[in-house]
Scaffold this motif. Sequence first.
Motif, PDB file in Angstrom:
ATOM      1  N   SER A  50       0.841  -1.253   0.042  1.00 46.14           N
ATOM      2  CA  SER A  50      -0.055  -0.132   0.117  1.00 46.14           C
ATOM      3  C   SER A  50       0.898   1.291   0.055  1.00 46.14           C
ATOM      4  CB  SER A  50      -1.040   0.029   1.009  1.00 46.14           C
ATOM      5  OG  SER A  50      -1.748   1.071   1.288  1.00 46.14           O
ATOM      6  N   ILE A  51       2.047   1.286   0.628  1.00 48.12           N
ATOM      7  CA  ILE A  51       2.882   2.418   0.799  1.00 48.12           C
ATOM      8  C   ILE A  51       3.731   2.559  -0.550  1.00 48.12           C
ATOM      9  CG2 ILE A  51       5.029   3.198   1.799  1.00 48.12           C
ATOM     10  CD1 ILE A  51       4.236   1.675   4.366  1.00 48.12           C
ATOM     11  N   GLN A  52       3.711   1.487  -1.162  1.00 45.45           N
ATOM     12  CA  GLN A  52       4.570   1.667  -2.527  1.00 45.45           C
ATOM     13  C   GLN A  52       3.624   2.128  -3.469  1.00 45.45           C
ATOM     14  OE1 GLN A  52       7.909   0.840  -3.007  1.00 45.45           O
ATOM     15  NE2 GLN A  52       7.767   0.667  -0.776  1.00 45.45           N
ATOM     16  N   GLU A  53       2.481   1.781  -3.416  1.00 45.59           N
ATOM     17  CA  GLU A  53       1.300   2.188  -4.452  1.00 45.59           C
ATOM     18  C   GLU A  53       1.305   3.640  -4.223  1.00 45.59           C
ATOM     19  OE1 GLU A  53      -3.340   1.680  -5.480  1.00 45.59           O
ATOM     20  OE2 GLU A  53      -2.199  -0.156  -4.694  1.00 45.59           O
ATOM     21  N   GLU A  54       0.961   4.097  -2.896  1.00 47.92           N
ATOM     22  CA  GLU A  54       0.888   5.658  -2.581  1.00 47.92           C
ATOM     23  C   GLU A  54       1.997   6.566  -3.102  1.00 47.92           C
ATOM     24  OE1 GLU A  54      -1.441   7.208  -1.087  1.00 47.92           O
ATOM     25  OE2 GLU A  54      -2.827   5.642  -1.003  1.00 47.92           O
ATOM     26  N   ASN A  55       3.060   5.968  -2.940  1.00 48.42           N
ATOM     27  CA  ASN A  55       4.328   6.502  -3.281  1.00 48.42           C
ATOM     28  C   ASN A  55       4.324   6.638  -4.874  1.00 48.42           C
ATOM     29  OD1 ASN A  55       5.363   6.875  -0.789  1.00 48.42           O
ATOM     30  ND2 ASN A  55       6.670   5.238  -0.787  1.00 48.42           N
ATOM     31  N   SER A  56       3.871   5.593  -5.488  1.00 42.26           N
ATOM     32  CA  SER A  56       3.915   5.773  -7.220  1.00 42.26           C
ATOM     33  C   SER A  56       2.901   6.706  -7.589  1.00 42.26           C
ATOM     34  CB  SER A  56       3.492   4.298  -7.573  1.00 42.26           C
ATOM     35  OG  SER A  56       4.602   3.564  -7.296  1.00 42.26           O
ATOM     36  N   MET A  57       1.819   6.676  -6.751  1.00 46.16           N
ATOM     37  CA  MET A  57       0.785   7.702  -7.251  1.00 46.16           C
ATOM     38  C   MET A  57       1.242   9.303  -7.049  1.00 46.16           C
ATOM     39  SD  MET A  57      -1.829   6.145  -8.552  1.00 46.16           S
ATOM     40  CE  MET A  57      -3.018   7.559  -8.624  1.00 46.16           C
ATOM     41  N   ALA A  58       2.012   9.180  -5.788  1.00 44.82           N
ATOM     42  CA  ALA A  58       2.538  10.503  -5.732  1.00 44.82           C
ATOM     43  C   ALA A  58       3.409  11.210  -6.533  1.00 44.82           C
ATOM     44  CB  ALA A  58       2.982  10.951  -4.152  1.00 44.82           C
TER      45      ALA A  58
END
Length: 72
Positions: A50-58
């Motif tokens: 989830s953190i990785q996905e949020e970072n990618s979106m950011a």
Amino acid sequence: MLILSRKKNESIMIGKDIEITVVEVDGDQVKIGIQAPGSVDIFRKEIYLSIQEENSMAVKLNGDALKKLFKK
């Protein structure tokens, strides 16, 4: 993948600084304790993903904002 068998209160070592201990076994659930230096991040895999996905979106959103900024 390395697969090890451990019983309650038995541990494995990762390197010289990380110890993983089986704390409790209850049916199909295993509770583990992890002792590691404070500099080592420890996450459940679903939280990590989830953190990785949020970072990618950011990064994508910031990249889009930069593109708009430089188009002007």
